[in-house]
Enzyme design. Structure first.
Site, PDB file in Angstrom:
ATOM      1  N   ARG A 225       0.929  -1.277   0.019  1.00  0.00           N
ATOM      2  CA  ARG A 225      -0.049  -0.053   0.037  1.00  0.00           C
ATOM      3  C   ARG A 225       0.796   1.218   0.041  1.00  0.00           C
ATOM      4  O   ARG A 225       0.483   2.190   0.639  1.00  0.00           O
ATOM      5  CB  ARG A 225      -0.897  -0.046   1.200  1.00  0.00           C
ATOM      6  CG  ARG A 225      -1.800  -1.030   1.262  1.00  0.00           C
ATOM      7  CD  ARG A 225      -3.025  -1.121   0.198  1.00  0.00           C
ATOM      8  NE  ARG A 225      -3.685  -2.371   0.291  1.00  0.00           N
ATOM      9  CZ  ARG A 225      -3.397  -3.691  -0.282  1.00  0.00           C
ATOM     10  NH1 ARG A 225      -2.358  -3.486  -1.072  1.00  0.00           N
ATOM     11  NH2 ARG A 225      -3.898  -4.668  -0.188  1.00  0.00           N
TER      12      ARG A 225
ATOM     13  N   SER B  84     -10.569  -0.316   4.923  1.00  0.00           N
ATOM     14  CA  SER B  84      -9.838  -0.908   5.879  1.00  0.00           C
ATOM     15  C   SER B  84      -9.068   0.695   6.732  1.00  0.00           C
ATOM     16  O   SER B  84      -8.746   1.328   5.848  1.00  0.00           O
ATOM     17  CB  SER B  84      -8.480  -1.738   5.557  1.00  0.00           C
ATOM     18  OG  SER B  84      -9.126  -2.784   5.297  1.00  0.00           O
TER      19      SER B  84
ATOM     20  N   GLU C  57      -4.469   3.151   7.493  1.00  0.00           N
ATOM     21  CA  GLU C  57      -4.265   2.950   6.326  1.00  0.00           C
ATOM     22  C   GLU C  57      -4.821   4.296   5.403  1.00  0.00           C
ATOM     23  O   GLU C  57      -4.710   4.641   4.247  1.00  0.00           O
ATOM     24  CB  GLU C  57      -4.775   1.636   5.630  1.00  0.00           C
ATOM     25  CG  GLU C  57      -4.885   1.672   4.140  1.00  0.00           C
ATOM     26  CD  GLU C  57      -5.314   0.100   3.757  1.00  0.00           C
ATOM     27  OE1 GLU C  57      -5.376  -0.934   4.411  1.00  0.00           O
ATOM     28  OE2 GLU C  57      -5.748   0.030   2.407  1.00  0.00           O
TER      29      GLU C  57
HETATM   30  C1  LIG Z   1     -15.216  -0.263   1.066  1.00  0.00           C
HETATM   31  C2  LIG Z   1     -13.731  -0.209   0.598  1.00  0.00           C
HETATM   32  C3  LIG Z   1     -13.015  -0.971   0.419  1.00  0.00           C
HETATM   33  C4  LIG Z   1     -11.865  -0.832   0.038  1.00  0.00           C
HETATM   34  N1  LIG Z   1     -11.097  -1.845  -0.210  1.00  0.00           N
HETATM   35  C5  LIG Z   1      -9.740  -1.676  -0.633  1.00  0.00           C
HETATM   36  C6  LIG Z   1      -8.989  -3.059  -0.840  1.00  0.00           C
HETATM   37  O1  LIG Z   1      -9.439  -4.002  -0.810  1.00  0.00           O
HETATM   38  N2  LIG Z   1      -7.574  -2.707  -1.523  1.00  0.00           N
HETATM   39  C7  LIG Z   1      -7.198  -1.524  -1.225  1.00  0.00           C
HETATM   40  O2  LIG Z   1      -5.982  -1.185  -1.626  1.00  0.00           O
HETATM   41  N3  LIG Z   1      -7.943  -0.468  -0.907  1.00  0.00           N
HETATM   42  C8  LIG Z   1      -9.054  -0.642  -0.696  1.00  0.00           C
HETATM   43  N4  LIG Z   1      -9.789   0.660  -0.272  1.00  0.00           N
HETATM   44  C9  LIG Z   1      -9.209   2.025  -0.191  1.00  0.00           C
HETATM   45  C10 LIG Z   1      -9.321   2.782  -1.596  1.00  0.00           C
HETATM   46  O3  LIG Z   1     -10.240   2.073  -2.425  1.00  0.00           O
HETATM   47  C11 LIG Z   1      -8.080   2.644  -2.393  1.00  0.00           C
HETATM   48  O4  LIG Z   1      -7.024   3.198  -1.622  1.00  0.00           O
HETATM   49  C12 LIG Z   1      -8.125   3.462  -3.705  1.00  0.00           C
HETATM   50  O5  LIG Z   1      -7.006   2.990  -4.460  1.00  0.00           O
HETATM   51  C13 LIG Z   1      -8.034   5.043  -3.515  1.00  0.00           C
HETATM   52  O6  LIG Z   1      -8.240   5.571  -4.703  1.00  0.00           O
HETATM   53  P1  LIG Z   1      -9.318   6.875  -4.968  1.00  0.00           P
HETATM   54  O7  LIG Z   1      -9.220   7.272  -6.298  1.00  0.00           O
HETATM   55  O8  LIG Z   1     -10.467   6.990  -4.008  1.00  0.00           O
HETATM   56  O9  LIG Z   1      -7.969   8.005  -4.062  1.00  0.00           O
HETATM   57  P2  LIG Z   1      -8.718   9.159  -3.237  1.00  0.00           P
HETATM   58  O10 LIG Z   1      -9.164   8.689  -1.908  1.00  0.00           O
HETATM   59  O11 LIG Z   1      -9.266  10.173  -3.958  1.00  0.00           O
HETATM   60  O12 LIG Z   1      -7.286   9.820  -3.075  1.00  0.00           O
HETATM   61  C14 LIG Z   1      -6.081   8.995  -2.364  1.00  0.00           C
HETATM   62  C15 LIG Z   1      -4.833   9.696  -2.494  1.00  0.00           C
HETATM   63  O13 LIG Z   1      -4.418   9.664  -3.626  1.00  0.00           O
HETATM   64  C16 LIG Z   1      -4.201  10.702  -4.249  1.00  0.00           C
HETATM   65  N5  LIG Z   1      -4.647  10.875  -5.725  1.00  0.00           N
HETATM   66  C17 LIG Z   1      -5.484  10.378  -6.347  1.00  0.00           C
HETATM   67  N6  LIG Z   1      -5.718  10.452  -7.665  1.00  0.00           N
HETATM   68  C18 LIG Z   1      -4.511  10.665  -8.069  1.00  0.00           C
HETATM   69  C19 LIG Z   1      -3.773  11.134  -9.004  1.00  0.00           C
HETATM   70  N7  LIG Z   1      -4.385  10.790 -10.590  1.00  0.00           N
HETATM   71  N8  LIG Z   1      -2.331  11.408  -9.027  1.00  0.00           N
HETATM   72  C20 LIG Z   1      -1.899  11.595  -8.008  1.00  0.00           C
HETATM   73  N9  LIG Z   1      -2.344  11.266  -6.698  1.00  0.00           N
HETATM   74  C21 LIG Z   1      -3.801  11.076  -6.879  1.00  0.00           C
HETATM   75  C22 LIG Z   1      -4.992  11.819  -3.528  1.00  0.00           C
HETATM   76  O14 LIG Z   1      -4.587  13.203  -3.768  1.00  0.00           O
HETATM   77  C23 LIG Z   1      -4.754  11.495  -2.272  1.00  0.00           C
HETATM   78  O15 LIG Z   1      -3.661  11.757  -1.808  1.00  0.00           O
HETATM   79  C24 LIG Z   1     -11.232   0.486   0.125  1.00  0.00           C
HETATM   80  C25 LIG Z   1     -12.089   1.661   0.219  1.00  0.00           C
HETATM   81  C26 LIG Z   1     -13.291   1.530   0.508  1.00  0.00           C
HETATM   82  C27 LIG Z   1     -14.299   2.492   0.819  1.00  0.00           C
END
Ligand SMILES: Cc1cc2nc3c(=O)[nH]c(=O)nc-3n(C[C@H](O)[C@H](O)[C@H](O)COP(=O)(O)OP(=O)(O)OC[C@H]3O[C@@H](n4cnc5c(N)ncnc54)[C@H](O)[C@@H]3O)c2cc1C
Length: 313
Positions: A176, A232, A305
Site C-alpha cells: 500500500r 480498512s 491506512e
Molecule cells: C469499501 C472500501 C473497500 C476498500 N477496499 C480496498 C482494498 O481491498 N484494497 C485497497 O488497496 N484499498 C481498498 N480501499 C481503499 C481505496 O479504495 C484505495 O486506496 C483506492 O485506491 C483509493 O483511490 P481513490 O481514487 O479513491 O483515491 P482518493 O481517496 O481520492 O485519494 C487518495 C490519495 O491519492 C491521491 N490521488 C488520487 N488520484 C491521483 C492522481 N491521479 N495522481 C496523484 N495522486 C492522486 C489523492 O490526492 C490522495 O492523496 C477500500 C475503500 C473502501 C471505501
C-alpha cells in the site's frame, strides 16, 4: 488573495468556490474546497495542474475519495476532481495485451473491461473502489493481487508539472505504498499527478476470469459492511490482522458522534447515517481511541491506512 480563472474557463473548466466534498468521498464526511474544478480528460487535468503551478495556488487531486478523511474545515487551494476516464486496449499478440487507462477511470470498471476482453491480471480490482490514479499512488490490492503486479508504466506530471513516464520499478512499490505516496503531502501542494497508467495483461479465458471476479465480489459482500466507510482503517501489522486486534480489544460497535466500528468487520469505521450525520472529527476521534485501546491491550500501535487530507491541525 483573488485568482483569475478566466484562462481555465476558456479551456472549458468551470471553477467553483466552496464546494462541499463530503458527497464525493465514500465516508461522506469532510468540509468544502476553497476552489473546485472537475476535469474529464488528461488534457484538462494537465491544464488545471499547470495553471496552479503558474498561479502558485496549491492543488489536491481527488479521485474516488475512498482512501481519504477530509477535514471538516475542508481543503485549501484548488481541488481537482478527476473524471478522466479513457480506457484503451492494444493487443500485442495472441497471449498479451496492454491496457491504458486515464487516471480518473474507476479501477473496478477497468478491471471489468479487461475481463470483457478476455484479459487476465486485474480481476482482484473488481471489488476495490476508487480511481486508477489513487490505486497507482497507493499500490491498491486485494485477494492476493496488487497494482505493482501488472503496472508497466504511467505518465506523471512531476513537481515542475512536466510530463514524465515512470516505469513500474520507479514507483518503488511496497505494501500500500509507493515513491509517489511518500512524496505526497496530506494538504494541497504541488506534488506529482498520475495522468494515465498502462497495464500489461495476459490473454485468458473470459468465463474463468469472470468467475474469479465473482468470487471476490461475493467474498466482499459476506465479509465487509455496506455502509459508507473508507475501507480498512488500519494496515495489518506484521503477522496479525488489525480487525482481529480491534475486536479482541472489545471495540466492535464502539461509537464516536455519528460513526462506529462496524460489527461486520472491526477494521472498518462506518458512517451509518451517511452525509450530514457525522463529522470527520468523529472518525479521527474513533481512530485515536482504537489506537490507544489496542496498544494498551496488545502493545501494538496500529498504523492508519486511511490518509488525512485537507486542513487538519
Ligand atoms: C469499501 C472500501 C473497500 C476498500 N477496499 C480496498 C482494498 O481491498 N484494497 C485497497 O488497496 N484499498 C481498498 N480501499 C481503499 C481505496 O479504495 C484505495 O486506496 C483506492 O485506491 C483509493 O483511490 P481513490 O481514487 O479513491 O483515491 P482518493 O481517496 O481520492 O485519494 C487518495 C490519495 O491519492 C491521491 N490521488 C488520487 N488520484 C491521483 C492522481 N491521479 N495522481 C496523484 N495522486 C492522486 C489523492 O490526492 C490522495 O492523496 C477500500 C475503500 C473502501 C471505501
Amino acid at each position: 488573495m483573488t485568482y483569475d480563472f478566466s484562462s481555465l474557463s476558456r479551456s472549458g473548466l468551470d471553477v467553483r468556490e466552496g464546494v462541499t466534498l463530503a458527497p464525493l468521498t465514500t465516508m461522506k464526511v469532510g468540509g468544502p474546497a476553497d476552489y473546485f474544478v472537475t476535469v474529464t480528460d488528461e488534457e484538462q487535468l494537465t491544464i488545471a495542474v499547470r495553471w496552479c503551478h503558474g498561479a502558485r495556488l496549491p492543488y489536491f487531486v481527488l479521485g474516488g475519495g475512498s482512501n481519504i478523511l477530509i477535514s471538516d474545515r475542508g481543503v485549501r487551494g484548488l481541488v481537482i476532481y478527476n473524471r478522466s476516464r479513457r480506457v484503451a486496449i492494444e493487443v500485442q499478440d495472441a497471449t498479451r495485451a496492454l491496457l491504458t487507462a486515464a487516471s480518473g477511470a474507476a479501477m473496478a470498471g477497468v478491471a471489468r473491461t479487461s475481463i470483457r476482453h478476455s484479459l487476465t491480471g486485474l480481476e482482484w480490482a473488481v471489488s476495490v473502489p476508487g480511481t486508477v490514479g489513487g490505486a497507482v499512488v497507493g499500490n491498491a490490492g486485494a485477494h492476493g493481487g496488487e497494482i505493482k503486479d501488472n503496472l508497466r508504466r504511467a505518465a506523471v506530471l512531476d513537481e515542475k508539472s512536466e510530463t514524465i513516464v515512470m516505469m513500474s520499478a520507479d514507483f518503488a512499490y511496497a505494501y500500500r505504498d509507493s515513491s509517489l505516496k511518500r512524496k505526497r503531502p496530506l494538504q494541497a501542494g504541488f506534488k506529482p499527478v498520475v495522468l494515465w497508467a498502462e497495464f500489461a495483461l495476459a490473454s485468458g479465458d473470459e468465463e474463468e476470469a469472470r468467475a474469479r471476479a465473482g468470487t471476490y465480489l461475493a467474498h466482499r459482500r459476506r465479509t465487509q459492511p455496506v455502509e459508507p466507510s473508507l475501507g480498512s482503517t488500519f494496515v495489518n501489522p506484521p503477522g496479525d490482522f488489525a480487525g482481529r486486534l480491534i475486536e479482541a480489544a472489545g471495540l466492535k460497535g464502539e461509537r464516536a458522534g455519528g460513526v462506529e466500528v462496524s460489527s461486520v468487520h472491526a477494521n472498518f469505521i462506518i458512517n451509518p447515517g451517511g452525509a450530514g450525520s457525522a463529522a470527520a472529527a468523529d472518525v479521527l476521534k474513533l481512530v485515536r481511541r482504537i489506537q490507544e485501546q489496542v496498544a494498551r491491550q496488545s502493545g501494538i500501535l496500529l498504523e492508519t491506512e486511511i490518509q488525512l487530507a485537507g486542513d487538519w491541525d
